[in-house]
Design an enzyme around this catalytic site. Sequence first.
Site, PDB file in Angstrom:
ATOM      1  N   SER A  49     -37.134  47.804 -13.770  1.00  0.00           N
ATOM      2  CA  SER A  49     -35.877  48.535 -13.582  1.00  0.00           C
ATOM      3  C   SER A  49     -36.055  50.047 -13.619  1.00  0.00           C
ATOM      4  O   SER A  49     -35.122  50.781 -13.323  1.00  0.00           O
ATOM      5  CB  SER A  49     -34.882  48.139 -14.674  1.00  0.00           C
ATOM      6  N   GLY A  50     -37.234  50.525 -14.019  1.00  0.00           N
ATOM      7  CA  GLY A  50     -37.475  51.958 -14.156  1.00  0.00           C
ATOM      8  C   GLY A  50     -37.282  52.468 -15.568  1.00  0.00           C
ATOM      9  O   GLY A  50     -37.301  53.674 -15.808  1.00  0.00           O
ATOM     10  N   LYS A  51     -37.113  51.549 -16.538  1.00  0.00           N
ATOM     11  CA  LYS A  51     -36.828  51.981 -17.914  1.00  0.00           C
ATOM     12  C   LYS A  51     -37.985  52.766 -18.534  1.00  0.00           C
ATOM     13  O   LYS A  51     -37.773  53.795 -19.163  1.00  0.00           O
ATOM     14  CB  LYS A  51     -36.428  50.791 -18.788  1.00  0.00           C
ATOM     15  N   HIS A  66     -49.474  51.639 -16.974  1.00  0.00           N
ATOM     16  CA  HIS A  66     -48.778  52.475 -17.960  1.00  0.00           C
ATOM     17  C   HIS A  66     -49.702  53.589 -18.452  1.00  0.00           C
ATOM     18  O   HIS A  66     -49.277  54.746 -18.564  1.00  0.00           O
ATOM     19  CB  HIS A  66     -48.292  51.629 -19.142  1.00  0.00           C
ATOM     20  N   GLU A  82     -51.784  52.294 -30.473  1.00  0.00           N
ATOM     21  CA  GLU A  82     -51.639  50.879 -30.158  1.00  0.00           C
ATOM     22  C   GLU A  82     -51.389  50.145 -31.463  1.00  0.00           C
ATOM     23  O   GLU A  82     -52.322  49.813 -32.198  1.00  0.00           O
ATOM     24  CB  GLU A  82     -52.876  50.364 -29.441  1.00  0.00           C
TER      25      GLU A  82
END
Length: 181
Positions: A12-14, A50, A62
Amino acid sequence: MSRSLVLGGARSGKSTHAEALVAPAPAVDYVATSAVDPDDAEWVERIALHQARRPAHWRTLETADVAAVLGDSSDAVVLVDCLGVWLTRMMDECGIWEGERPCEAARERLQQRVDALVAAIEQTSREVVLVSNEVGQGVVPAHWSGRFFRDQLGILNTRVAAACERVVFCITGIPMTIKDA
């Protein structure tokens, strides 16, 4: 200090929007909540995409211990991506999937971890942007585990949204502010 939650469905582009929100900051702590499974090539590829988008000066942490990061006194802005993956890890660690249904002890362990995360979000002095999946608009999962996860993520998102000053919903790459207090 401000707290923002960026929600959206798959692709969604979040994450891209959340990254744009923190991009102007001179220092960013990017909290990657995913555990890397080298046997899952598709997941490894997603993680690599990412990583490739992140500026070199961002510090990547992480970890699933988001509460500890939020409790740190650093001046860096925190970007947590994502709460859905964090919840999955917590459910694994708490033994939710053992047996036909989660036992009461496993549910209590999960609730304690969610409570600790929400408290850390409420108490942090750091600017934080959290990313999470919106899963409540899809089909009802056929198996109890899918329904349990969906319900728990919906509850977590509701609690985190209440703790944040800003909530943004992304759909088809378009961010829409739904809370700005």
